[in-house]
Design an enzyme around this catalytic site. Structure first.
Site: not given
Length: 147
Positions: A78-80
């Site tokens: 989850q890059f966020t």
């Protein structure tokens, strides 16, 4: 690396309507890979996840880790999580690793967890549009910053 961990009674991840990973009792882990992450960070994250005490003992205190309870782990990229949200009204992703680099370290983390929890690690699909379902147990949720 920033990790968001949730103690779950069940969790699953779907891509294009197909379940690609599911666990029962264990930990759902969202992983955000950052620019400065390397093998040392990945190793530290793996060991910390395996040892982190989020499960209750007989007295109801969080004294047990995923191994102690025979639990499983679902790891989802989850890059966020790597976003800088300190100011403004839109997150900045300047601290997030580039996709190729992030995929490499995510896979290294999967390999490390599989070595330690053989047969008990499920994953999402890096870079895919995923639908994650979970039943949070507690609820128990923690953010771990690994440096």
């Amino acid at each position: 690396m920033r990790l968001l961990i949730q103690r779950v009674t069940s969790a699953s991840v779907d891509v294009a309507g197909e379940c690609i990973g599911a666990i029962e009792h264990g930990m759902l882990v969202f992983a955000g890979v950052q620019k400065m992450d390397d093998q040392r960070i990945v190793d530290k994250a793996v060991q910390r996840l395996l040892a982190y005490r989020v499960f209750s003992d007989e007295q109801g205190k969080m004294n047990l880790n995923v191994r102690d309870v025979g639990g499983s782990m679902l790891l989802v990229s989850q890059f966020t999580l790597a976003a800088n949200t300190r100011s403004g009204l839109r997150p900045s992703f300047s601290s997030a690793a580039a996709p190729d680099e992030a995929a490499y370290w995510y896979e290294a983390m999967v390999e490390g967890l599989n070595r330690e929890l053989e047969g008990k690690v499920e994953t999402g699909r890096f870079g895919a549009d995923m639908k994650v379902s979970l039943v949070n147990d507690g609820p128990v949720t923690f953010v771990l910053d690994i440096e």
